[in-house]
Design a protein around this motif. Structure first.
Motif, PDB file in Angstrom:
ATOM      1  N   VAL A 145       0.708  -1.162   0.291  1.00 17.92           N
ATOM      2  CA  VAL A 145      -0.004  -0.231   0.307  1.00 17.92           C
ATOM      3  C   VAL A 145       0.142   0.990   0.156  1.00 17.92           C
ATOM      4  N   TYR A 146       2.423   1.721   0.398  1.00 17.77           N
ATOM      5  CA  TYR A 146       3.119   2.550   0.776  1.00 17.77           C
ATOM      6  C   TYR A 146       2.918   2.989  -0.389  1.00 17.77           C
ATOM      7  N   TYR A 147       3.492   1.522  -0.835  1.00 17.37           N
ATOM      8  CA  TYR A 147       4.651   2.033  -2.349  1.00 17.37           C
ATOM      9  C   TYR A 147       4.044   1.719  -3.686  1.00 17.37           C
ATOM     10  N   TRP A 148       1.919   1.806  -3.660  1.00 13.88           N
ATOM     11  CA  TRP A 148       1.477   1.525  -4.308  1.00 13.88           C
ATOM     12  C   TRP A 148       0.738   3.336  -4.780  1.00 13.88           C
ATOM     13  N   LYS A 149       1.172   3.668  -3.335  1.00 10.21           N
ATOM     14  CA  LYS A 149       0.253   5.053  -3.255  1.00 10.21           C
ATOM     15  C   LYS A 149       1.649   6.158  -3.917  1.00 10.21           C
ATOM     16  N   GLU A 150       2.976   5.440  -3.303  1.00  6.18           N
ATOM     17  CA  GLU A 150       3.574   6.308  -4.467  1.00  6.18           C
ATOM     18  C   GLU A 150       3.816   6.425  -5.529  1.00  6.18           C
ATOM     19  N   TRP A 151       3.681   5.514  -6.090  1.00  2.00           N
ATOM     20  CA  TRP A 151       3.191   5.380  -7.391  1.00  2.00           C
ATOM     21  C   TRP A 151       2.601   6.099  -7.905  1.00  2.00           C
ATOM     22  N   ARG A 152       1.157   6.547  -7.137  1.00  2.00           N
ATOM     23  CA  ARG A 152      -0.023   7.411  -7.774  1.00  2.00           C
ATOM     24  C   ARG A 152       0.646   8.965  -7.337  1.00  2.00           C
ATOM     25  N   LEU A 153       1.750   8.607  -7.175  1.00  2.00           N
ATOM     26  CA  LEU A 153       2.609  11.050  -6.506  1.00  2.00           C
ATOM     27  C   LEU A 153       3.465  10.846  -7.977  1.00  2.00           C
ATOM     28  N   LEU A 154       3.969  10.220  -8.428  1.00  2.00           N
ATOM     29  CA  LEU A 154       4.977   9.645  -9.459  1.00  2.00           C
ATOM     30  C   LEU A 154       4.227  10.541 -10.685  1.00  2.00           C
ATOM     31  N   GLU A 155       4.619  11.278 -11.659  1.00  2.19           N
ATOM     32  CA  GLU A 155       4.709  11.375 -12.570  1.00  2.19           C
ATOM     33  C   GLU A 155       5.620  11.386 -13.916  1.00  2.19           C
ATOM     34  N   ASN A 156       5.114  11.256 -14.901  1.00  2.00           N
ATOM     35  CA  ASN A 156       5.863  10.382 -16.226  1.00  2.00           C
ATOM     36  C   ASN A 156       6.393   9.259 -15.837  1.00  2.00           C
ATOM     37  N   SER A 157       5.800   8.439 -14.891  1.00  4.76           N
ATOM     38  CA  SER A 157       6.394   6.627 -15.092  1.00  4.76           C
ATOM     39  C   SER A 157       6.175   6.731 -16.460  1.00  4.76           C
ATOM     40  N   ASP A 158       8.199   5.488 -16.306  1.00  2.00           N
ATOM     41  CA  ASP A 158       7.416   4.444 -17.245  1.00  2.00           C
ATOM     42  C   ASP A 158       6.341   3.045 -16.787  1.00  2.00           C
ATOM     43  N   LEU A 159       7.159   2.819 -15.579  1.00  2.08           N
ATOM     44  CA  LEU A 159       6.930   1.712 -15.162  1.00  2.08           C
ATOM     45  C   LEU A 159       5.247   1.151 -14.800  1.00  2.08           C
ATOM     46  N   LYS A 160       4.142   0.937 -15.043  1.00  2.00           N
ATOM     47  CA  LYS A 160       3.163  -0.206 -14.824  1.00  2.00           C
ATOM     48  C   LYS A 160       3.663   0.090 -13.278  1.00  2.00           C
ATOM     49  N   ALA A 161       2.110   0.426 -12.129  1.00  2.00           N
ATOM     50  CA  ALA A 161       2.266   0.707 -10.859  1.00  2.00           C
ATOM     51  C   ALA A 161       3.302  -1.450  -9.859  1.00  2.00           C
ATOM     52  N   SER A 162       2.778  -2.503 -10.694  1.00  2.00           N
ATOM     53  CA  SER A 162       3.231  -3.216 -10.317  1.00  2.00           C
ATOM     54  C   SER A 162       4.144  -3.989 -10.763  1.00  2.00           C
ATOM     55  N   GLU A 163       5.285  -3.084 -11.225  1.00  2.00           N
ATOM     56  CA  GLU A 163       6.270  -3.355 -12.081  1.00  2.00           C
ATOM     57  C   GLU A 163       7.087  -2.616 -11.502  1.00  2.00           C
ATOM     58  N   TYR A 164       6.569  -0.976 -10.472  1.00  2.00           N
ATOM     59  CA  TYR A 164       7.564  -0.395  -9.460  1.00  2.00           C
ATOM     60  C   TYR A 164       7.870  -0.923  -8.562  1.00  2.00           C
ATOM     61  N   ILE A 165       6.616  -1.523  -7.651  1.00  2.00           N
ATOM     62  CA  ILE A 165       6.759  -2.409  -6.766  1.00  2.00           C
ATOM     63  C   ILE A 165       7.331  -3.424  -6.467  1.00  2.00           C
ATOM     64  N   ALA A 166       6.998  -4.182  -7.747  1.00  2.00           N
ATOM     65  CA  ALA A 166       7.844  -5.075  -7.415  1.00  2.00           C
ATOM     66  C   ALA A 166       9.671  -5.136  -7.499  1.00  2.00           C
ATOM     67  N   SER A 167       9.441  -3.619  -8.369  1.00  2.00           N
ATOM     68  CA  SER A 167      11.670  -3.224  -8.515  1.00  2.00           C
ATOM     69  C   SER A 167      12.692  -2.675  -7.348  1.00  2.00           C
ATOM     70  N   ILE A 168      11.052  -2.520  -6.121  1.00  2.00           N
ATOM     71  CA  ILE A 168      11.256  -2.092  -4.590  1.00  2.00           C
ATOM     72  C   ILE A 168      11.390  -3.013  -4.084  1.00  2.00           C
ATOM     73  N   ALA A 169      10.541  -3.947  -3.939  1.00  2.00           N
ATOM     74  CA  ALA A 169      10.903  -5.277  -3.521  1.00  2.00           C
ATOM     75  C   ALA A 169      11.962  -6.182  -3.904  1.00  2.00           C
ATOM     76  N   GLU A 170      12.440  -5.779  -5.231  1.00  2.00           N
ATOM     77  CA  GLU A 170      13.936  -6.769  -5.547  1.00  2.00           C
ATOM     78  C   GLU A 170      15.163  -6.016  -4.724  1.00  2.00           C
ATOM     79  N   LYS A 171      14.855  -4.743  -4.761  1.00  2.00           N
ATOM     80  CA  LYS A 171      16.373  -3.828  -4.871  1.00  2.00           C
ATOM     81  C   LYS A 171      16.248  -4.035  -3.003  1.00  2.00           C
ATOM     82  N   ARG A 172      15.098  -4.454  -1.970  1.00  6.26           N
ATOM     83  CA  ARG A 172      14.848  -4.307  -0.968  1.00  6.26           C
ATOM     84  C   ARG A 172      15.408  -5.938  -0.622  1.00  6.26           C
ATOM     85  N   LYS A 173      14.825  -6.762  -1.211  1.00  8.17           N
ATOM     86  CA  LYS A 173      15.978  -7.740  -1.479  1.00  8.17           C
ATOM     87  C   LYS A 173      17.127  -8.378  -1.593  1.00  8.17           C
ATOM     88  N   GLN A 174      17.776  -7.654  -2.447  1.00 15.76           N
ATOM     89  CA  GLN A 174      19.296  -7.045  -3.345  1.00 15.76           C
ATOM     90  C   GLN A 174      19.998  -6.719  -1.683  1.00 15.76           C
TER      91      GLN A 174
END
Length: 497
Positions: free
Chosen positions: A391-420
């Motif tokens: 929910v936190y990162y979905w709402k953060e994605w909603r505030l982004l301007e001109n994002s090239d990523l879909k919501a699911s891609e954006y949240i998944a990329s954050i999750a992968e960065k955290r895992k790394q």
């Protein structure tokens, strides 16, 4: 303020003098400055907000991550005669919460979780008060690179702003430079005064013990429990293992052991915790759910049956030993294959891509975070930490301007960065664990960009005793691994007359 800080300290707490940095931190807070303080576990961080709260005329708000930690501090202060203190959390009934909110002006010190303080009804009442101090305990939780990242901590900067930006005191036991920067930014600290005390606890010896099987590891635990002075704590990674170890110790030794984990009821956890503090339990076998805020100075050993996922957690956990300054030990038991579980845990800490994509269809930006999180938990069977993260990162994605990523891609990329990041922290922990040539204390300090200034006599299993020539250390280590009793005697100097 006509009295000296020392006179307040003695009047309220009965202490004749301050510990390292306590006076300087309290002075900065009373001068209205923002402060970031990194003090090792057991060095008196709580006094740094308790004393200012009693001196100031208004209300001091303390953000605390654990409900049991809040209740412990409230009870201790009340036993000491301070009645104007309360904890607002889910332990309370609706009537008790309502009473606190309606009588906010009566309190000098309010403990509250990062989740509760964001409730509209709570913020509404707090905004009516004179807030003299906004303290954030375990401040590393505010950093996405901290070892206990919680998304609700990220919102505390906004909460503080809504409360009029009162002076902020951020407290933590361990924070690398990247985490310090994150804390400053997220809490919007203005020219903060920094206090940093070394993580080195010279009275705690460090030892890693290789065991060749699970059976051998259990035998080693029994041997140590029979020989080590009590009380002590054994950390294990699973609830089942804590219960198994407690049964083993009760069956094979004369010590009184109990298990403690997050699957127990709050009442049972509270009871066992108080029994340990009062000395009725010799050995606590627990997950990392136990230990934060435990006010017990005479813990003589910390045994890690499984190693933590990062070096910061290790430092915090071993720091619960020897707060009285007397010789204590940190012993980590290792068996090949122990690294499988922490890797599995890291992968399971975040929602996977299919679940993320499915959850997107259930989101409505007109609904509150709480409502969205509850829907994912109740309707989709999500774990609470997954729901909050999403929910936190979905709402953060909603505030982004001109994002090239879909919501699911954006949240998944954050999750992968955290895992790394977490995989990297685990690797750092394992490099320290498997190090067999460099002093463990020196290597540990290096992880926090510190250097060893003086090697204590009881240092680590690599160094051995100070007088041993470097060339004999490996031979000594190998020899002592076959003779546990002699090794233990050396460790505690029990062979001295």
């Amino acid at each position: 303020m006509n009295k000296t800080l020392e006179s307040y300290l003695y009047e309220y707490f009965g202490y004749p003098s301050f510990r390292t940095y306590q006076r300087e931190i309290i002075t900065s807070v009373l001068d209205g400055k923002d402060v970031l303080a990194m003090l090792p576990t057991g060095t008196g961080k709580s006094l740094c907000y308790q004393l200012p709260a009693l001196i100031c005329s208004g209300l001091s708000v303390v953000i605390s991550p654990l409900l049991s930690l809040m209740d412990n501090q409230v009870q201790e202060l009340k036993w000491a005669g301070f009645k104007k203190v309360a904890a607002y959390n889910s332990f309370l009934s609706y009537q008790e919460k309502r009473y606190i909110l309606r009588n906010m002006k009566k309190y000098k010190l309010l403990f509250i979780s990062p989740e509760s303080i964001q409730q509209d009804v709570v913020l509404e009442e707090l905004r009516k008060q004179q807030i003299d101090l906004f303290a954030v305990d375990e401040a590393h939780c505010i950093s996405q690179w901290g070892h206990e990242f919680r998304t609700d901590y990220l919102k505390l900067g906004r909460v503080r702003e809504l409360l009029g930006n009162p002076p902020c005191l951020a407290l933590t036991a361990t924070a690398a430079p990247t985490i310090q920067t994150d804390i400053n930014n997220k809490l919007q600290l203005q020219e903060p005064v920094l206090f940093y005390e070394s993580i080195d606890r010279t009275n705690i010896s460090l030892e890693v013990v290789d065991t060749d099987s699970e059976r051998n590891k259990k035998e080693t635990v029994v041997h140590y429990i029979k020989q080590l002075p009590k009380p002590g704590i054994i950390y294990a990674s699973s609830r089942r293992k804590t219960e198994e170890l407690a049964r083993l110790i009760n069956e094979k030794t004369e010590s009184h052991a109990y298990s403690y984990h997050g699957g127990m009821s709050a009442e049972d956890r509270q009871l066992i915790q108080q029994q340990f503090i009062s000395g009725d339990i010799d050995v606590m076998c627990c997950t990392n759910a136990f230990g934060m805020g435990i006010n017990k100075s005479n813990i003589r050993f910390i045994i890690h049956y499984h190693y933590p996922k990062d070096i910061e957690s290790y430092v915090q956990e071993i720091g619960r030993a020897g707060r009285d300054g007397l010789p204590s030990s940190a012993i980590l038991l290792y068996t090949e294959g122990d690294g499988i579980l922490p890797r599995q845990v890291i992968e399971l800490e975040f929602p996977d891509t299919p679940h993320i994509e499915a959850a997107i269809t259930r989101m409505d930006d007109k609904e509150s975070d709480y409502t969205l999180e509850k829907r994912l938990i109740d309707e989709c069977g999500w774990e609470e930490q997954h729901a909050r993260f999403f929910v936190y990162y979905w709402k953060e994605w909603r505030l982004l301007e001109n994002s090239d990523l879909k919501a699911s891609e954006y949240i998944a990329s954050i999750a992968e960065k955290r895992k790394q990041w977490k995989r990297g922290k685990l690797k750092q922990m394992e490099e320290w664990l498997h190090n067999a040539t460099v002093c463990r204390r020196e290597k540990l300090l290096h992880c926090f960009e510190e250097t060893l200034t003086k090697r204590p006599e009881r240092c680590c299993d690599i160094c051995g005793t100070a007088e041993l020539p470097a060339g004999q250390r490996m031979e000594r280590k190998k020899q002592e691994s076959l003779d546990w009793k002699a090794r233990l005697h050396k460790l505690f100097f029990l062979d001295h007359d």
